[in-house]
Design a protein around this motif. Structure first.
Motif, mmCIF file in Angstrom:
data_model
loop_
_atom_site.group_PDB
_atom_site.id
_atom_site.type_symbol
_atom_site.label_atom_id
_atom_site.label_comp_id
_atom_site.label_asym_id
_atom_site.label_seq_id
_atom_site.Cartn_x
_atom_site.Cartn_y
_atom_site.Cartn_z
ATOM 1 N N GLY A 105 1.772 2.401 -19.190
ATOM 2 C CA GLY A 105 2.762 3.342 -19.717
ATOM 3 C C GLY A 105 4.175 3.375 -19.325
ATOM 4 O O GLY A 105 5.958 3.792 -19.438
ATOM 5 N N THR A 106 4.526 1.906 -18.402
ATOM 6 C CA THR A 106 5.455 1.988 -17.289
ATOM 7 C C THR A 106 6.994 0.947 -19.124
ATOM 8 O O THR A 106 5.774 0.436 -19.592
ATOM 9 N N SER A 107 7.682 1.201 -18.366
ATOM 10 C CA SER A 107 8.531 -0.176 -19.293
ATOM 11 C C SER A 107 9.148 -1.716 -18.852
ATOM 12 O O SER A 107 8.531 -1.622 -17.577
ATOM 13 N N LYS A 108 8.930 -2.221 -19.570
ATOM 14 C CA LYS A 108 8.604 -3.287 -19.464
ATOM 15 C C LYS A 108 9.818 -4.681 -18.906
ATOM 16 O O LYS A 108 11.347 -3.550 -18.958
ATOM 17 N N MET A 109 10.144 -5.156 -17.742
ATOM 18 C CA MET A 109 10.818 -6.431 -17.551
ATOM 19 C C MET A 109 11.370 -7.038 -18.672
ATOM 20 O O MET A 109 11.292 -7.434 -19.033
ATOM 21 N N VAL A 110 12.606 -6.709 -18.594
ATOM 22 C CA VAL A 110 13.802 -8.054 -19.863
ATOM 23 C C VAL A 110 14.608 -8.506 -18.620
ATOM 24 O O VAL A 110 15.272 -7.943 -18.270
ATOM 25 N N ARG A 111 14.489 -9.991 -18.882
ATOM 26 C CA ARG A 111 15.806 -10.314 -18.043
ATOM 27 C C ARG A 111 16.740 -10.679 -18.864
ATOM 28 O O ARG A 111 16.736 -11.150 -20.265
ATOM 29 N N MET A 112 17.837 -10.225 -18.622
ATOM 30 C CA MET A 112 19.128 -10.193 -19.171
ATOM 31 C C MET A 112 20.061 -11.213 -18.663
ATOM 32 O O MET A 112 20.796 -10.789 -19.766
ATOM 33 N N ASP A 113 19.414 -12.203 -18.088
ATOM 34 C CA ASP A 113 20.187 -12.510 -17.842
ATOM 35 C C ASP A 113 19.975 -14.218 -18.571
ATOM 36 O O ASP A 113 20.273 -15.101 -18.989
ATOM 37 N N VAL A 114 18.768 -14.174 -19.359
ATOM 38 C CA VAL A 114 18.819 -15.566 -20.380
ATOM 39 C C VAL A 114 19.142 -15.113 -22.054
ATOM 40 O O VAL A 114 18.869 -13.362 -22.330
ATOM 41 N N THR A 115 19.531 -15.808 -22.433
ATOM 42 C CA THR A 115 20.549 -15.218 -23.939
ATOM 43 C C THR A 115 19.320 -16.218 -24.740
ATOM 44 O O THR A 115 19.863 -17.177 -24.777
ATOM 45 N N ARG A 116 19.167 -15.619 -25.999
ATOM 46 C CA ARG A 116 18.266 -16.531 -26.805
ATOM 47 C C ARG A 116 19.091 -17.032 -27.826
ATOM 48 O O ARG A 116 20.162 -16.797 -28.178
ATOM 49 N N GLU A 117 18.427 -18.239 -28.683
ATOM 50 C CA GLU A 117 18.833 -19.252 -29.465
ATOM 51 C C GLU A 117 19.051 -18.557 -30.498
ATOM 52 O O GLU A 117 17.396 -17.094 -30.950
ATOM 53 N N LYS A 118 19.598 -18.572 -32.080
ATOM 54 C CA LYS A 118 20.034 -17.877 -33.033
ATOM 55 C C LYS A 118 18.763 -19.175 -33.501
ATOM 56 O O LYS A 118 18.331 -20.343 -33.471
ATOM 57 N N GLN A 119 18.123 -18.389 -34.194
ATOM 58 C CA GLN A 119 16.822 -18.915 -35.099
ATOM 59 C C GLN A 119 17.365 -20.108 -36.449
ATOM 60 O O GLN A 119 18.455 -19.680 -36.690
ATOM 61 N N ASN A 120 16.486 -20.820 -36.842
ATOM 62 C CA ASN A 120 17.195 -21.838 -37.259
ATOM 63 C C ASN A 120 18.934 -22.597 -36.713
ATOM 64 O O ASN A 120 19.028 -22.914 -38.026
ATOM 65 N N THR A 121 18.965 -22.880 -35.574
ATOM 66 C CA THR A 121 19.464 -23.663 -35.292
ATOM 67 C C THR A 121 20.296 -24.809 -34.908
ATOM 68 O O THR A 121 18.392 -25.262 -34.473
ATOM 69 N N PRO A 122 20.465 -26.051 -35.344
ATOM 70 C CA PRO A 122 19.951 -27.595 -35.182
ATOM 71 C C PRO A 122 20.317 -27.691 -33.701
ATOM 72 O O PRO A 122 20.961 -27.614 -32.721
ATOM 73 N N ASP A 123 18.897 -28.968 -33.281
ATOM 74 C CA ASP A 123 18.676 -28.935 -31.664
ATOM 75 C C ASP A 123 19.996 -29.605 -31.630
ATOM 76 O O ASP A 123 19.919 -30.655 -30.427
ATOM 77 N N HIS A 124 20.482 -31.017 -32.354
ATOM 78 C CA HIS A 124 21.906 -31.866 -32.391
ATOM 79 C C HIS A 124 22.757 -31.145 -31.700
ATOM 80 O O HIS A 124 24.229 -32.261 -31.032
ATOM 81 N N VAL A 125 23.360 -29.630 -31.378
ATOM 82 C CA VAL A 125 25.016 -29.466 -31.463
ATOM 83 C C VAL A 125 24.005 -28.884 -29.996
ATOM 84 O O VAL A 125 24.145 -27.731 -29.676
ATOM 85 N N GLY A 126 25.099 -29.301 -29.147
ATOM 86 C CA GLY A 126 25.732 -29.151 -27.825
ATOM 87 C C GLY A 126 25.433 -30.016 -26.958
ATOM 88 O O GLY A 126 25.646 -31.371 -27.543
ATOM 89 N N GLU A 127 25.049 -29.783 -25.488
ATOM 90 C CA GLU A 127 25.015 -31.294 -24.575
ATOM 91 C C GLU A 127 24.294 -31.168 -23.044
ATOM 92 O O GLU A 127 23.520 -29.965 -22.924
ATOM 93 N N TRP A 128 23.481 -31.943 -22.808
ATOM 94 C CA TRP A 128 22.746 -32.133 -21.748
ATOM 95 C C TRP A 128 23.177 -32.332 -20.580
ATOM 96 O O TRP A 128 23.960 -32.995 -20.883
ATOM 97 N N LYS A 129 23.160 -31.350 -19.264
ATOM 98 C CA LYS A 129 23.568 -31.966 -18.072
ATOM 99 C C LYS A 129 22.510 -31.965 -17.781
ATOM 100 O O LYS A 129 21.757 -31.231 -17.377
ATOM 101 N N ILE A 130 22.304 -33.134 -16.608
ATOM 102 C CA ILE A 130 21.266 -33.811 -15.693
ATOM 103 C C ILE A 130 21.918 -33.333 -13.967
ATOM 104 O O ILE A 130 23.780 -33.838 -13.826
ATOM 105 N N TYR A 131 21.109 -33.033 -13.072
ATOM 106 C CA TYR A 131 21.207 -32.312 -11.717
ATOM 107 C C TYR A 131 20.613 -33.625 -11.562
ATOM 108 O O TYR A 131 18.937 -33.340 -12.054
ATOM 109 N N VAL A 132 20.925 -34.447 -10.933
ATOM 110 C CA VAL A 132 20.035 -35.557 -9.860
ATOM 111 C C VAL A 132 20.109 -34.809 -8.547
ATOM 112 O O VAL A 132 20.953 -34.814 -7.710
#
Length: 123
Positions: A77-104
């Protein structure tokens, strides 16, 4: 944007009450934006008839109950924890729009040596 934080867990019901010719495009846009993040959203413009108002108020009550149920841990009966630091993506967003960042990391003693992250460009 609440919908980008809560995603499918958010239920929104917008109601427009004004003269017949009034413009409710802002409320319609809010509903469309929320739906694009997977939220349940609806817009109602009731007439001045009792049945119409009753249906809209029932829809508002259902929306509130749905959100409350989704955000509550049913076992405790308690409130669920919601991560507020995560932003969801819009549905049906093309995957090719954006950039990859690699940490090595070249340290061979590390279990994880390479991490890829995707940053989506907002439109």
């Amino acid at each position: 944007a609440l919908a980008s934080k809560f995603g499918r867990r958010l239920s929104i019901a917008c109601v427009g009450m004004a003269d017949y010719g009034e413009d409710f495009s802002v409320l319609n846009d809010m509903v469309t934006e929320a739906q694009s993040f997977g939220s349940q959203a609806s817009f109602g413009k009731p007439s001045l008839e009792v049945d119409s108002l009753s249906n809209i108020i029932s829809s508002l009550a259902t929306s509130l109950t749905t959100s409350k149920t989704e955000m509550t841990e049913l076992r405790t009966g308690t409130s669920k924890m919601v991560r507020m630091d995560v932003t969801r993506e819009k549905q049906n967003t093309p995957d090719h729009v954006g950039e990859w960042k690699i940490y090595v990391d070249s340290d061979l003693n590390q279990f994880v040596r390479r991490i890829w992250t995707w940053r989506h460009k907002r439109g």
